[in-house]
Each structure stands twice: as C-alpha cells, then as structure tokens.
Design an enzyme around this catalytic site. Structure first.
Site, PDB file in Angstrom:
ATOM      1  N   ARG A   1      -7.460 -12.872   2.156  1.00 21.53           N
ATOM      2  CA  ARG A   1      -7.270 -12.552   3.584  1.00 21.53           C
ATOM      3  C   ARG A   1      -8.035 -11.305   3.993  1.00 21.53           C
ATOM      4  O   ARG A   1      -8.413 -11.160   5.150  1.00 21.53           O
ATOM      5  CB  ARG A   1      -5.772 -12.293   3.878  1.00 21.53           C
ATOM      6  CG  ARG A   1      -4.856 -13.453   3.715  1.00 21.53           C
ATOM      7  CD  ARG A   1      -3.397 -13.028   3.979  1.00 21.53           C
ATOM      8  NE  ARG A   1      -2.824 -12.209   2.899  1.00 21.53           N
ATOM      9  CZ  ARG A   1      -2.236 -12.705   1.817  1.00 21.53           C
ATOM     10  NH1 ARG A   1      -2.132 -13.995   1.682  1.00 21.53           N
ATOM     11  NH2 ARG A   1      -1.743 -11.910   0.880  1.00 21.53           N
TER      12      ARG A   1
ATOM     13  N   ARG B   1       7.721  -2.445 -16.345  1.00 21.09           N
ATOM     14  CA  ARG B   1       8.492  -1.199 -16.527  1.00 21.09           C
ATOM     15  C   ARG B   1       9.390  -1.206 -17.762  1.00 21.09           C
ATOM     16  O   ARG B   1       9.544  -0.192 -18.430  1.00 21.09           O
ATOM     17  CB  ARG B   1       9.358  -0.930 -15.284  1.00 21.09           C
ATOM     18  CG  ARG B   1       8.561  -0.462 -14.097  1.00 21.09           C
ATOM     19  CD  ARG B   1       9.471  -0.195 -12.909  1.00 21.09           C
ATOM     20  NE  ARG B   1       8.670  -0.014 -11.717  1.00 21.09           N
ATOM     21  CZ  ARG B   1       9.065  -0.359 -10.500  1.00 21.09           C
ATOM     22  NH1 ARG B   1      10.270  -0.873 -10.311  1.00 21.09           N
ATOM     23  NH2 ARG B   1       8.269  -0.167  -9.470  1.00 21.09           N
TER      24      ARG B   1
ATOM     25  N   CYS C   1      10.727   3.863  -6.854  1.00 21.93           N
ATOM     26  CA  CYS C   1      10.773   5.102  -6.052  1.00 21.93           C
ATOM     27  C   CYS C   1      12.117   5.838  -6.164  1.00 21.93           C
ATOM     28  O   CYS C   1      12.148   7.069  -6.292  1.00 21.93           O
ATOM     29  CB  CYS C   1      10.489   4.781  -4.584  1.00 21.93           C
ATOM     30  SG  CYS C   1      11.303   3.289  -3.989  1.00 21.93           S
TER      31      CYS C   1
ATOM     32  N   GLY D   1      10.039   1.198   2.305  1.00 20.03           N
ATOM     33  CA  GLY D   1      10.117   0.669   0.942  1.00 20.03           C
ATOM     34  C   GLY D   1       9.945  -0.839   0.902  1.00 20.03           C
ATOM     35  O   GLY D   1       9.612  -1.411  -0.141  1.00 20.03           O
TER      36      GLY D   1
ATOM     37  N   HIS E   1      13.401   8.404   1.250  1.00 19.98           N
ATOM     38  CA  HIS E   1      14.655   7.943   0.653  1.00 19.98           C
ATOM     39  C   HIS E   1      15.539   9.173   0.408  1.00 19.98           C
ATOM     40  O   HIS E   1      15.059  10.206  -0.087  1.00 19.98           O
ATOM     41  CB  HIS E   1      14.416   7.272  -0.706  1.00 19.98           C
ATOM     42  CG  HIS E   1      13.791   5.906  -0.627  1.00 19.98           C
ATOM     43  ND1 HIS E   1      13.460   5.271   0.551  1.00 19.98           N
ATOM     44  CD2 HIS E   1      13.459   5.033  -1.632  1.00 19.98           C
ATOM     45  CE1 HIS E   1      12.942   4.075   0.282  1.00 19.98           C
ATOM     46  NE2 HIS E   1      12.927   3.906  -1.025  1.00 19.98           N
TER      47      HIS E   1
HETATM   48  P1  NAP Z   1       2.293  -4.498   1.349  1.00 18.68           P
HETATM   49  O1  NAP Z   1       2.123  -3.478   2.414  1.00 18.68           O
HETATM   50  O2  NAP Z   1       2.821  -5.835   1.705  1.00 18.68           O
HETATM   51  O3  NAP Z   1       0.846  -4.683   0.591  1.00 18.68           O
HETATM   52  C1  NAP Z   1       0.655  -5.657  -0.387  1.00 18.68           C
HETATM   53  C2  NAP Z   1      -0.744  -5.534  -0.948  1.00 18.68           C
HETATM   54  O4  NAP Z   1      -0.899  -6.499  -1.987  1.00 18.68           O
HETATM   55  C3  NAP Z   1      -1.831  -5.812   0.071  1.00 18.68           C
HETATM   56  O5  NAP Z   1      -2.969  -5.049  -0.210  1.00 18.68           O
HETATM   57  C4  NAP Z   1      -2.107  -7.283  -0.167  1.00 18.68           C
HETATM   58  O6  NAP Z   1      -3.408  -7.693   0.228  1.00 18.68           O
HETATM   59  C5  NAP Z   1      -1.999  -7.340  -1.676  1.00 18.68           C
HETATM   60  N1  NAP Z   1      -1.753  -8.704  -2.094  1.00 18.68           N
HETATM   61  C6  NAP Z   1      -0.720  -9.482  -1.780  1.00 18.68           C
HETATM   62  N2  NAP Z   1      -0.878 -10.715  -2.297  1.00 18.68           N
HETATM   63  C7  NAP Z   1      -2.047 -10.698  -2.943  1.00 18.68           C
HETATM   64  C8  NAP Z   1      -2.795 -11.665  -3.692  1.00 18.68           C
HETATM   65  N3  NAP Z   1      -2.356 -12.903  -3.863  1.00 18.68           N
HETATM   66  N4  NAP Z   1      -3.978 -11.297  -4.236  1.00 18.68           N
HETATM   67  C9  NAP Z   1      -4.439 -10.039  -4.055  1.00 18.68           C
HETATM   68  N5  NAP Z   1      -3.798  -9.083  -3.366  1.00 18.68           N
HETATM   69  C10 NAP Z   1      -2.615  -9.408  -2.818  1.00 18.68           C
HETATM   70  O7  NAP Z   1       3.243  -3.968   0.199  1.00 18.68           O
HETATM   71  P2  NAP Z   1       3.476  -2.455  -0.292  1.00 18.68           P
HETATM   72  O8  NAP Z   1       4.645  -1.896   0.428  1.00 18.68           O
HETATM   73  O9  NAP Z   1       2.186  -1.723  -0.276  1.00 18.68           O
HETATM   74  O10 NAP Z   1       3.928  -2.714  -1.807  1.00 18.68           O
HETATM   75  C11 NAP Z   1       3.072  -3.320  -2.723  1.00 18.68           C
HETATM   76  C12 NAP Z   1       3.723  -3.347  -4.092  1.00 18.68           C
HETATM   77  O11 NAP Z   1       3.834  -2.011  -4.571  1.00 18.68           O
HETATM   78  C13 NAP Z   1       5.158  -3.892  -4.105  1.00 18.68           C
HETATM   79  O12 NAP Z   1       5.179  -5.292  -4.196  1.00 18.68           O
HETATM   80  C14 NAP Z   1       5.731  -3.215  -5.317  1.00 18.68           C
HETATM   81  O13 NAP Z   1       5.428  -3.960  -6.477  1.00 18.68           O
HETATM   82  C15 NAP Z   1       5.006  -1.890  -5.333  1.00 18.68           C
HETATM   83  N6  NAP Z   1       5.866  -0.848  -4.728  1.00 18.68           N
HETATM   84  C16 NAP Z   1       6.424   0.017  -5.566  1.00 18.68           C
HETATM   85  C17 NAP Z   1       7.250   0.977  -5.080  1.00 18.68           C
HETATM   86  C18 NAP Z   1       7.905   1.887  -6.033  1.00 18.68           C
HETATM   87  O14 NAP Z   1       9.096   2.066  -5.896  1.00 18.68           O
HETATM   88  N7  NAP Z   1       7.193   2.457  -6.989  1.00 18.68           N
HETATM   89  C19 NAP Z   1       7.514   1.113  -3.733  1.00 18.68           C
HETATM   90  C20 NAP Z   1       6.923   0.217  -2.875  1.00 18.68           C
HETATM   91  C21 NAP Z   1       6.092  -0.761  -3.394  1.00 18.68           C
HETATM   92  P3  NAP Z   1      -3.649  -8.398   1.652  1.00 18.68           P
HETATM   93  O15 NAP Z   1      -3.595  -7.300   2.669  1.00 18.68           O
HETATM   94  O16 NAP Z   1      -4.992  -8.989   1.495  1.00 18.68           O
HETATM   95  O17 NAP Z   1      -2.558  -9.387   1.833  1.00 18.68           O
HETATM   96  O1  3JN Z   2      12.905  -1.125  -1.408  1.00 18.54           O
HETATM   97  C1  3JN Z   2      12.460  -0.021  -1.709  1.00 18.54           C
HETATM   98  O2  3JN Z   2      12.770   1.001  -1.099  1.00 18.54           O
HETATM   99  C2  3JN Z   2      11.536   0.099  -2.871  1.00 18.54           C
HETATM  100  C3  3JN Z   2      10.877  -1.179  -3.156  1.00 18.54           C
HETATM  101  C4  3JN Z   2      10.216  -1.406  -4.275  1.00 18.54           C
HETATM  102  C5  3JN Z   2       9.664  -2.710  -4.567  1.00 18.54           C
HETATM  103  C6  3JN Z   2       9.408  -3.618  -3.541  1.00 18.54           C
HETATM  104  C7  3JN Z   2       8.915  -4.879  -3.828  1.00 18.54           C
HETATM  105  C8  3JN Z   2       8.674  -5.255  -5.129  1.00 18.54           C
HETATM  106  C9  3JN Z   2       9.380  -3.078  -5.891  1.00 18.54           C
HETATM  107  C10 3JN Z   2       9.553  -2.087  -6.987  1.00 18.54           C
HETATM  108  O3  3JN Z   2       8.739  -1.174  -7.053  1.00 18.54           O
HETATM  109  O4  3JN Z   2      10.476  -2.191  -7.780  1.00 18.54           O
HETATM  110  C11 3JN Z   2       8.917  -4.361  -6.166  1.00 18.54           C
HETATM  111  C12 3JN Z   2       8.648  -4.812  -7.568  1.00 18.54           C
HETATM  112  O5  3JN Z   2       7.582  -4.520  -8.065  1.00 18.54           O
HETATM  113  O6  3JN Z   2       9.524  -5.458  -8.144  1.00 18.54           O
END
Ligand code: NAP
Ligand code: 3JN
Length: 341
Positions: free
Chosen positions: A42, A102, A133, A164, A246
C-alpha cells in the site's frame, strides 16, 4: 563507531511507531549512512522525510535487507515472524518492537536502563526484542529499588493512551469527542465500546485465565527482564481517553525496608527517570506533560501503610517514545557504543 555511519532499515516506517523511530533517530543524531524505509504494498513509493531529505518507501520482503546493519521492526508481530529472521540472515541486527520474540528464551528482551547486559545474547538469533510499552516504563522506575532492597511483589493498574492502538484509535477518540459535543450518535469501531469519557478494562484479547494478553505481557516480561521468576506480578490494564502517555499506579512489596524519601532520592538519579513529586504545589506526573519526552516521570511516592515494606508510586511515560521507538533506538545505540555490532 564506523566513521561513515550505519545502514539502518525501519520495517513499518509508515506507522505510528515507525514515524516516531524516524523522529528519534533524527533527534538523537544516530549515525546513519543509508536509511531504508519499508512498509506494505500500500505504501510503495510514498515519500517520508528524514532530516529534511525525502526517502521513498520500499516493500518489506525477504530481499529488503541486503547491506543493512540495523533493522528496526514495528510492522506487527506477524511481519516480524515473517521477515526478521531473513533480516538477521542478511547480516542485520534486528531490534523488534512486537511481541513475536519477547518470550523466546534464545532472544534477549531489553530495556537499556535495566538489563543492558542481556544485549550480548543477541548473537544466537541476531534478534533483540523490545518489551511492551507498559512493562518498559514500570521497570525503568523499579530497577533502582530492585537493586537496593529487592522486590517480592508488584501490583499494577495501567491507564493506557489510545495511541497504543495506533492512528485509527486516535481518530476514533477525536471523532467521538466531536460527536458528543455536537449531540450526535457516537460510532465505535476500533474498540468494542465508546472510549470517549469512558475507561475500558480490556487491552488486547482475553485469555483462559481471565486476564488479557496485555496483562500477562506485563507479568511475563517483568520476570524475564528482572531475571526472577519468583517475583509476584499482577496487572489490570485499562484503556483511557488519553491520546499520548500511559500512566500506571504501581504498588510494590519490597524484600527490605525502604522509606518514601529513600525512593525519591533513588528516582532523582535513576537513568531515564524524572522525579515529579511535589504534591503541595499540585506537581505530579501527568500524561499531558510526558508527550515528546524521553524520560519516564515518577511521583506520588508514598509508603504503603497496610504492609511492613510497601511503596506506592505513579509512573507516566510517552508510550510511543520510551514505550517503543526510543527504547529500540537506545538498544541500537548500545550495540554501536559497546562495539557489540
Ligand atoms: P500502525 O500505525 O498501524 O503501523 C503499522 C505499520 O506496519 C505500517 O507501517 C504498515 O505499513 C506496516 N505493515 C502492516 N502490514 C504490513 C504488511 N503486510 N507488510 C509490510 N508492512 C506492513 O501500527 P503501530 O501503532 O505503528 O504499531 C506497529 C507495531 O509495533 C504493533 O503491531 C506492535 O507489534 C508494535 N508496537 C509495540 C509497542 C510496544 O509496546 N513496544 C507499542 C505499539 C506498537 P502500511 O502503512 O503500508 O500499511
Ligand atoms: O495497547 C497498547 O497500549 C500497547 C500495544 C502494543 C501492541 C499492539 C499491537 C500488537 C503490541 C505489543 O507491543 O505487545 C502488539 C504485539 O506485538 O503483540
């Protein structure tokens, strides 16, 4: 450090966390030679800015990592499972923001202020996992207490911002607030209930034990990072109508006695922590104050008068920065500073 800098890839660069990674790499002046931005079909050809330069987004696939030294992943757990091993095979060190790896015993789970030594264990798989987080900010604040007197048990309730859940959740909160003010019907799509003017005791899916996955992430990740499976941890995670930041009410039972003043003194010098604790002036950590900040704010430090060795505290951090993007970049910084890779 390599003189000319490192080749860095961001998988999920168009997302909320990916965007914050770009911002953090620029703010911390991470030494970059090439920055490769990856996302889904996309987004191919979409242009993102880094330090005033335009960079075109490319497809995240197995071939995207040739020549890459550090790959920061935030494209969801399935993409991490699909592509992080290929990135590692291509020679990159992967720092993964998802839950995919993890709890894998072969993969280190790292908060640089808490267990930087674990980074050395990345060589087996070429992957380092970033914790959730809510875990990260809690452990940054608790580590100095753990080191000083030991911790027996942690009881935590979280108040988690909608960011989040990603950008659609931010849009939903804003739309609901507008509809409410206009006296219109509120639409809920991202969450199962209205989030505006509400609190949802439900983050991620429910498990057979009645807890949510988010709650069990806090339990299991804390034990792994503190390297102590005997530590008691119980969590209630709640989504609140806040955009960024948070907040956590944390109660701990310590092994040895520690006074509230001693905890405050520890927080004054703790890495990554800012003490905000002056109730007489209505000063305490606020979600609104943490946005864009690298530090975790800690305050409302009190002795728990119901037990012999107990402390209550209030911990607030920018969930997209320290909770995700900043922690990942800090891990990459340790790798280069310690000449690990
Ligand atoms: P988001 O805003 O929905 O962004 C998702 C990203 O993943 C976009 O760049 C999207 O690309 C890409 N993506 C989705 N499907 C894909 C595919 N099939 N192939 C390639 N790229 C793809 O989500 P976000 O809030 O940034 O979070 C992303 C991830 O980070 C979460 O799912 C989670 O695993 C992790 N996360 C971790 C924490 C934490 O607590 N450490 C917190 C938040 C998130 P497009 O724009 O092209 O769709
Ligand atoms: O909900 C929040 O505040 C934190 C969200 C984290 C999150 C969202 C989507 C997928 C995670 C994560 O980091 O645990 C995931 C995931 O990777 O499982």
């Amino acid at each position: 450090m390599r003189k000319e800098g490192y080749n860095v890839a961001i998988a999920g660069a168009t997302g909320a966390v990916g965007g914050a990674m770009l911002d953090v790499l620029a703010r911390r002046d991470f030494p970059i030679k090439e920055l490769r931005l990856l996302a889904s079909e996309r987004s191919i050809g979409k242009v993102l800015q880094f330090k005033g330069k335009d960079i075109k987004v490319q497809l995240l696939d197995d071939n995207a990592f040739e020549g890459i030294d550090k790959a920061l992943f935030s494209a969801g757990a399935q993409r991490s499972l699909d592509f992080a091993p290929a990135a590692a095979r291509a020679g990159a060190v992967v720092v993964d923001n998802s839950s995919a790896f993890r709890m894998d015993p072969k993969i280190p789970l790292v908060v640089p202020e808490v267990n930087p030594q674990a980074i050395n264990d990345y060589k087996d798989q070429g992957i380092i996992a970033n914790p959730n987080c809510s875990t990260i900010q809690m452990l940054v604040a608790l580590k100095p207490i753990l080191d000083k007197v030991g911790i027996k048990r942690i009881v935590v309730s979280t108040y988690q911002a909608v960011s989040g859940t990603g950008n659609p959740a931010i849009d939903e909160l804003r739309a609901q607030v507008k509809s409410y003010a206009a006296g219109e019907r509120l639409e809920a799509e991202v969450y199962p209930h209205q989030i505006a003017f509400n609190c949802l005791p439900h983050i991620d899916s429910f498990l057979d034990n009645g807890y949510t996955k988010e709650e069990m992430k806090m339990v299991n990740e804390t034990r792994k990072i503190f390297e102590d499976n005997s530590i008691g941890v119980t969590a209630t995670t709640v989504r609140v109508p806040v955009v960024y930041g948070h907040s956590e009410a944390v109660n701990i039972e310590t092994k040895g006695k520690i006074t509230a003043q001693e905890v405050k003194d520890l927080m004054k010098t703790a890495a990554g922590v800012k003490l905000v604790d002056n109730p007489a002036n209505n000063e305490y950590p606020l979600a609104l104050d943490c946005e864009g900040k690298f530090e975790t704010l800690v305050g409302r430090i009190r002795e728990d008068e119901s037990i012999e060795n107990g402390i209550n505290m209030w911990i607030v951090s920018d969930n997209i920065l320290k909770g995700a993007a900043l922690n990942a970049v800090q891990i990459a910084e340790v790798l280069i500073k310690e000449h690990i890779s």
